[in-house]
Scaffold this active site. Structure first.
Site, PDB file in Angstrom:
ATOM      1  N   TYR A   1       7.893  -2.676  13.147  1.00 42.81           N
ATOM      2  CA  TYR A   1       6.698  -1.984  13.622  1.00 42.81           C
ATOM      3  C   TYR A   1       5.536  -2.966  13.687  1.00 42.81           C
ATOM      4  O   TYR A   1       5.537  -3.995  13.009  1.00 42.81           O
ATOM      5  CB  TYR A   1       6.339  -0.783  12.737  1.00 42.81           C
ATOM      6  CG  TYR A   1       6.301  -1.050  11.260  1.00 42.81           C
ATOM      7  CD1 TYR A   1       5.195  -1.635  10.641  1.00 42.81           C
ATOM      8  CD2 TYR A   1       7.375  -0.690  10.452  1.00 42.81           C
ATOM      9  CE1 TYR A   1       5.159  -1.862   9.273  1.00 42.81           C
ATOM     10  CE2 TYR A   1       7.350  -0.908   9.085  1.00 42.81           C
ATOM     11  CZ  TYR A   1       6.247  -1.488   8.502  1.00 42.81           C
ATOM     12  OH  TYR A   1       6.218  -1.706   7.152  1.00 42.81           O
TER      13      TYR A   1
ATOM     14  N   ARG B   1       0.892  -5.156   3.854  1.00 41.49           N
ATOM     15  CA  ARG B   1       0.554  -4.916   2.457  1.00 41.49           C
ATOM     16  C   ARG B   1      -0.672  -5.737   2.030  1.00 41.49           C
ATOM     17  O   ARG B   1      -1.543  -5.256   1.309  1.00 41.49           O
ATOM     18  CB  ARG B   1       1.742  -5.266   1.560  1.00 41.49           C
ATOM     19  CG  ARG B   1       1.486  -5.064   0.069  1.00 41.49           C
ATOM     20  CD  ARG B   1       2.704  -5.493  -0.743  1.00 41.49           C
ATOM     21  NE  ARG B   1       3.838  -4.625  -0.524  1.00 41.49           N
ATOM     22  CZ  ARG B   1       4.079  -3.525  -1.238  1.00 41.49           C
ATOM     23  NH1 ARG B   1       3.263  -3.179  -2.210  1.00 41.49           N
ATOM     24  NH2 ARG B   1       5.140  -2.790  -0.995  1.00 41.49           N
TER      25      ARG B   1
ATOM     26  N   ASP C   1       5.318   1.954  -9.411  1.00 45.04           N
ATOM     27  CA  ASP C   1       6.629   1.362  -9.651  1.00 45.04           C
ATOM     28  C   ASP C   1       6.948   1.182 -11.130  1.00 45.04           C
ATOM     29  O   ASP C   1       8.118   1.172 -11.515  1.00 45.04           O
ATOM     30  CB  ASP C   1       6.733   0.009  -8.943  1.00 45.04           C
ATOM     31  CG  ASP C   1       6.976   0.134  -7.456  1.00 45.04           C
ATOM     32  OD1 ASP C   1       7.160   1.270  -6.985  1.00 45.04           O
ATOM     33  OD2 ASP C   1       7.007  -0.905  -6.759  1.00 45.04           O
TER      34      ASP C   1
ATOM     35  N   GLU D   1      -5.301  -8.392 -14.154  1.00 43.07           N
ATOM     36  CA  GLU D   1      -4.284  -8.903 -13.235  1.00 43.07           C
ATOM     37  C   GLU D   1      -3.897 -10.307 -13.662  1.00 43.07           C
ATOM     38  O   GLU D   1      -4.745 -11.192 -13.766  1.00 43.07           O
ATOM     39  CB  GLU D   1      -4.815  -8.911 -11.796  1.00 43.07           C
ATOM     40  CG  GLU D   1      -3.946  -9.621 -10.787  1.00 43.07           C
ATOM     41  CD  GLU D   1      -2.502  -9.140 -10.772  1.00 43.07           C
ATOM     42  OE1 GLU D   1      -1.597 -10.005 -10.863  1.00 43.07           O
ATOM     43  OE2 GLU D   1      -2.281  -7.912 -10.689  1.00 43.07           O
TER      44      GLU D   1
END
Length: 399
Positions: free
Chosen positions: A219, A107, A298, A33
């Site tokens: 939401y 997220r 993605d 990462e």
């Protein structure tokens, strides 16, 4: 052993899920990462049963149930009508029927839970601040080149998985001609304290507001303490990134009366600070694999968010990829490339169908005039049972 080591580029939702799925199949996994730390970026997520089922199977239940919210329903709201025109029931009964819950969650909460599970696993190594640079095939597998600061390393791996998002460095290395394309749409996100709104606007439900050339989704997240708000409007601003500060006045103009009712505008006005990101996609039909390298999430199929399945498709990819690799003969020549091609072949039809559904729903959400009226009447006529049935092909999927 290097022969059982899989490298994953990217510690987002797809990459971390892939790491866990691969580790459960007996692989050693190294996650690269480029960020020095996993930051709280992005907005809320909807995780329908096809995705939550996988996360539960991977042992994430204890880490997620305290943060996720199980909404009672999706309320389909029309700006033209001024309120709700239909309701898709969810809640505990629907969760039991599907065998897994429908969750809404921030997220960052999902990524933090995945990261904690990854760091606790003895067969997974998470290397932060490590940038993927190159990969080369040879008789023993792959050499993966990556850099941390001034240190450049070359490691042998069985396979490399590019789960590094829409701007994937792995994809660019494999297929430099493939470029992410701007959709012409901009998503704005914000959160607010649930106590700022009237109780009817903070119920445990997903509100989907459809309106002229724009739509709005709201939401509860963070165990119901906050409300996540996302607004999507057309525009020309298309700078890459996930978190650019936005001018609230620009957004409020797009939702001005009389086209938008007071209830929808109340949600917008309650958000203190807006961040925006341009919506990019990856062209359909691109290659997902080359040799022992594969793309996931993605990086392979970034799509518009109008089916609420971007994260779900990456999570599904992860388990199918892990299963395909686990079934490869370790001593068979060409076994790993063949397994990765099989993964792509299994995933392409479903992902393509979801991509098309997202595009179609985006057009539906933004209708105006007589088309909006016809849309509203059609949705009303379907009723809850048929609305639910129309979603079953997504929700009922199992690896």
């Amino acid at each position: 052993m290097a022969s059982r080591t899989v490298y994953v580029a990217g510690a987002g939702i797809g990459g971390l899920t892939a790491a866990l799925a691969l580790a459960t199949k007996g692989f050693r996994v190294v996650v690269l990462e480029k960020a020095e730390r996993l930051e709280e970026v992005g907005a809320g997520l909807q995780l329908s049963p096809n995705a939550s089922r996988i996360l539960l199977d991977l042992g994430l239940g204890p880490r997620l149930t305290a943060r996720a919210v199980v909404p009672d329903a999706v309320s389909i709201m029309s700006a033209r009508a001024g309120g709700e025109i239909a309701r898709l029931p969810l809640g505990e009964a629907a969760s039991q029927a599907a065998g897994a819950p429908y969750w809404v969650i921030h997220r960052a909460d999902l990524q933090a839970a995945l990261a904690a599970e990854v760091m606790a696993h003895p067969d997974i190594e998470l290397r932060l601040g490590c940038q993927f640079e190159d990969v080369a095939a040879h008789a023993k597998g792959l050499t993966v080149v990556h850099r941390r600061g001034n240190e450049r390393r070359q490691d042998v791996a069985l396979a490399l998985i590019g789960a590094d998002g829409v701007w994937s460095a792995v994809r660019h290395h494999l297929f430099p001609q493939v470029r992410a394309a701007f959709s012409g749409l901009i998503a704005w996100r914000g959160t607010l304290d649930a106590r700022q709104l009237p109780r009817e606007l903070t119920a445990a439900r997903v509100q989907l507001w459809m309106g002229p050339a724009a739509h709005l989704v709201a939401y509860p997240i963070s165990a119901g303490r906050q409300v996540n708000v996302v607004a999507v409007v057309p525009g020309t601003w298309n700078r890459p990134g996930w978190s650019t500060e936005g001018d609230p006045g620009e957004l409020k103009a797009a939702f001005a009366p009389p086209r938008w009712p007071a209830t929808a505008r109340l949600l917008l006005n309650a958000v203190d600070g807006w961040r925006k990101w341009a919506l990019f996609g990856v062209p359909e039909g691109i290659e997902w694999t080359e040799g022992s390298v594969a793309l996931l999430g993605d990086a392979a199929h970034a799509m518009l968010p109008f089916a609420a399945q971007g994260a779900g498709m990456a999570i599904e990819d992860a388990v199918v990829l892990a299963k395909s690799l686990s079934e490869a003969r370790p001593d068979g020549p060409g076994a790993i490339p063949a397994a990765l091609k099989r993964y792509a072949k299994l995933r392409r039809p479903r992902v393509g169908q979801v991509q098309r559904t997202a595009r179609n729903q985006g057009r539906l959400y933004h209708m105006t005039g007589p088309l909006a009226l016809a849309r509203d009447l059609s949705i009303k006529a379907l009723g809850p049972q048929r609305l639910s049935a129309r979603q079953s092909w997504i929700y009922d999927w199992r690896p």
